[in-house]
Motif scaffolding. Structure first.
Motif, PDB file in Angstrom:
ATOM      1  N   ILE A  15      62.479 -79.778  -2.108  1.00 58.90           N
ATOM      2  CA  ILE A  15      63.258 -78.657  -1.462  1.00 58.90           C
ATOM      3  C   ILE A  15      64.704 -79.065  -1.077  1.00 58.90           C
ATOM      4  O   ILE A  15      64.525 -79.770   0.011  1.00 58.90           O
ATOM      5  N   ASP A  16      65.688 -78.802  -1.361  1.00 60.36           N
ATOM      6  CA  ASP A  16      66.843 -78.915  -0.680  1.00 60.36           C
ATOM      7  C   ASP A  16      66.979 -78.804   0.737  1.00 60.36           C
ATOM      8  O   ASP A  16      66.504 -77.862   1.293  1.00 60.36           O
ATOM      9  N   ALA A  35      68.346 -73.638   6.774  1.00 54.22           N
ATOM     10  CA  ALA A  35      68.890 -72.232   6.821  1.00 54.22           C
ATOM     11  C   ALA A  35      67.600 -71.379   6.878  1.00 54.22           C
ATOM     12  O   ALA A  35      67.592 -70.265   7.857  1.00 54.22           O
ATOM     13  N   LYS A  36      66.774 -71.545   6.161  1.00 54.72           N
ATOM     14  CA  LYS A  36      65.527 -70.833   5.908  1.00 54.72           C
ATOM     15  C   LYS A  36      65.014 -70.529   7.498  1.00 54.72           C
ATOM     16  O   LYS A  36      64.457 -69.527   7.986  1.00 54.72           O
TER      17      LYS A  36
END
Length: 65
Positions: free
Chosen positions: A33-34, A40-41
């Protein structure tokens, strides 16, 4: 140990496959996952992270990986 580790033992160290027993280490391989979207999440867009991995060995000695 992963199957890749077992392959390394066999191919690089000439250990016969019948001498290798793969026992999963209890963690699951997850898809990549980037890191930007993960930061940001969880609200860490402007933060830097340092990841330090260690493992326990016989005698409870903490060793870095």
């Amino acid at each position: 140990m992963t199957s890749i580790s077992a392959d390394i033992l066999n191919n690089d160290y000439d250990i016969p496959p019948d001498k290798i027993k793969m026992i999963p280490h209890g963690t699951h391989l997850l898809p990549f996952i980037d890191k930007i979207s993960l930061k940001a999440k969880y609200g860490f867009n402007d933060k830097k992270f340092f990841q330090h991995l260690v493992y326990w060995v016989l005698g409870k000695i903490l060793k870095p990986l």
